[in-house]
Write an enzyme that holds these catalytic residues in place. Structure first.
Site, short mmCIF file in Angstrom:
data_model
loop_
_atom_site.label_atom_id
_atom_site.label_comp_id
_atom_site.label_asym_id
_atom_site.label_seq_id
_atom_site.Cartn_x
_atom_site.Cartn_y
_atom_site.Cartn_z
N TYR A 70 -6.21 7.14 -12.23
CA TYR A 70 -4.74 7.48 -12.20
C TYR A 70 -4.38 6.13 -11.32
O TYR A 70 -4.69 6.13 -10.47
CB TYR A 70 -4.24 8.62 -11.60
N GLU A 72 -0.62 5.01 -10.90
CA GLU A 72 0.66 4.67 -10.90
C GLU A 72 1.18 3.47 -10.03
O GLU A 72 0.78 3.65 -8.96
CB GLU A 72 1.44 6.00 -10.60
N ASP A 216 11.37 -8.42 -30.82
CA ASP A 216 10.57 -7.44 -31.06
C ASP A 216 9.51 -8.18 -31.96
O ASP A 216 9.66 -8.04 -33.20
CB ASP A 216 11.02 -6.12 -31.55
N THR A 242 3.96 -4.53 -29.71
CA THR A 242 2.61 -3.84 -29.61
C THR A 242 1.33 -4.68 -29.42
O THR A 242 1.55 -5.89 -29.50
CB THR A 242 2.63 -2.95 -30.88
N LYS A 245 -1.31 -4.45 -33.81
CA LYS A 245 -0.91 -4.74 -35.18
C LYS A 245 -1.57 -6.30 -35.45
O LYS A 245 -2.93 -6.08 -35.17
CB LYS A 245 0.38 -4.68 -35.37
N ARG A 251 -4.11 0.47 -29.30
CA ARG A 251 -2.77 0.84 -29.26
C ARG A 251 -2.17 0.85 -27.91
O ARG A 251 -2.75 1.59 -26.99
CB ARG A 251 -2.72 2.28 -29.85
#
Ligand SMILES: *Cc1c(COP(=O)(O)O)cnc(C)c1O
Length: 436
Positions: A70, A72, A216, A242, A245, A251
């Site tokens: 974790y 953050e 984008d 992203t 692609k 991902r």
């Protein structure tokens, strides 16, 4: 010419194998499903333009114990201890993004493209503000202010499209709309745009109305990284992408900008929208960006476009109607109206034939979005497997026969194509997949 991704890949020379022994032992049911998906990806011609095959290195990085952490916060500013290594992983990924795209700031934490775009709204707009993007049925993305999306419900989305006669964006229309509606944020880019995006033209309009311009580049990030599409970086305030692609990573997503917007973007991603970053994905992104910086990736990006253009030519020769008449990038939008076969019928038949595509609206589609007139195809995946322009006449022939068979319900032809496809694909393995 670049080697097919797989031929230099140790995983692909292993032959038929079950590469997940622990999974097979612990959960045979799920392991069988993974195996079936592996076979499906190995045997079919995958032509969904947003999909790809990642390298074995990306697969491995994405499946490491970085999963267990974790973190953050951001490197050097975490809310958790034990980040000595994770800080370096995230810094490496961000530095590579900056180098590959030539940007001052990169945030590699967005979970995926849609949350990345939500973070942009959070950074630059207030609920109820006007935002502008390309309409979904014209080729835009849900998150560019389309009604069913949170972005269209919480903001006032106004939408531009393309001209009916050319299939191209009409910048006079975009400018008129922007002057009239004064959007806070303008999105350019989309999911079914077969032509080069004129970022400079959008920037001029955004400047005139004092809007934040967001490029984008989810679909074309790999082409930009490989020099096969112009970069938005000199023009856009924010670049959203992203990573899975054409960029051929895990991902995930990234937001990039000049330093002046860095703080707003970082605050919007965390703590504005997300909790802990997916560190195993950050590692995979770092690897993908390292691969994207190699000369072989330039060859890949250019081969993707060359394949799409060769395929478009071959489809035109066979009498297919392509939106905008062809392609400048990795994707082709086919209007099947003249063939009298609905997009969904064609897509389902092609799937049966081992050619995986998606049905898609075409601009000014008279049919419904769930049963539209077109199909959308692309070359990123087949190029990753090593197919080149000399294969595209065969691919066009398969699509032609498949669409023909869709119209007449000719299952025998579909089965025959499927075996031809499987035979060709067997000669072009991909990382992580069984080879027979
Ligand atoms: C794919 C895509 C997205 C969304 O990405 P997800 O990872 O599916 O959320 C956003 N914008 C564009 C233009 C896309 O093509």
């Amino acid at each position: 010419m670049s080697q097919p991704l797989s031929h230099s890949d140790p995983a692909s020379s292993l032959g038929p194998f079950l590469p997940h022994p622990a999974l097979a032992e612990a959960d045979p049911e799920l392991a069988a499903l993974v195996g079936a998906e592996e076979r499906l990806q190995a045997e079919t011609l995958r032509m969904i333009p947003s999909e790809n095959y990642v390298s074995s290195a990306v697969l491995e990085a994405s499946g490491t114990v970085l999963q267990n952490k974790y973190s953050e916060g951001y490197p050097g500013r975490r809310y958790y201890e034990g980040q000595q290594v994770i800080d370096q992983v995230e810094t490496l990924a961000a530095d590579r993004a900056k180098a590959v795209f030539g940007v001052e700031h990169a945030n590699v934490q967005p979970y995926s493209g849609s949350p990345a775009n939500l973070a942009v709204y959070l950074a630059f707009a207030e609920p109820g503000d006007t935002v502008m993007g390309m309409s979904l049925p014209m080729g835009g993305h849900l998150t560019h202010g389309w009604g069913v999306s949170a972005t269209g419900r919480w903001f006032r989305g106004v939408q531009y499209g393309v001209r009916q006669d050319t299939g191209l964006i009409d910048f006079d229309e975009v400018r008129d709309l922007a002057r009239k509606e004064r959007p806070k944020v303008i999105f350019c880019g989309g999911t079914a745009v077969p032509r080069t995006i004129d970022f400079a033209a959008f920037a001029e309009i955004a400047r005139e109305v004092d809007a934040v311009l967001v490029a984008d580049i989810a679909h074309i990030a790999g082409l930009i990284a490989g020099g096969a599409h112009p970069s938005p970086v000199p023009h856009a305030d924010v670049v959203s992408t992203t990573t899975h692609k054409t960029l051929r990573g895990p991902r995930g997503a990234m937001l990039m900008s000049r330093e002046v917007h860095a703080k707003a973007i970082d605050k919007a991603v965390f703590p504005g929208l997300q909790g802990g970053p997916h560190n195993q994905t950050t590692a995979g992104i770092a690897v993908a960006l390292h691969e994207a910086a190699q000369p072989a990736f330039r060859d890949y990006a250019h081969a993707v476009v060359a394949n799409a253009q060769a395929l478009a030519e071959a489809l035109l020769v066979r009498g297919f109607d392509l939106v905008s008449g062809g392609t400048d990038n990795h994707l082709i939008l086919m209007d099947l109206t003249p063939k009298d076969v609905p997009g969904k019928v064609a897509a389902k038949a092609l799937d049966q034939a081992g050619i995986v595509v998606n049905y898609n609206t075409v601009p000014f589609d008279p049919r419904k979005p769930f049963d539209p007139s077109g199909i959308r195809i692309g070359t990123p995946s087949l190029t990753s497997r090593g197919l080149r322009t000399e294969h595209m006449a065969t691919v066009a022939e398969w699509i032609d026969r498949g669409v023909g068979a869709a119209g007449s319900g000719d299952e025998e032809t579909l089965a025959k194509i499927r075996s031809e496809v499987a035979e060709l694909m067997a000669a072009y393995p991909a990382p992580g997949l069984p080879t027979a």
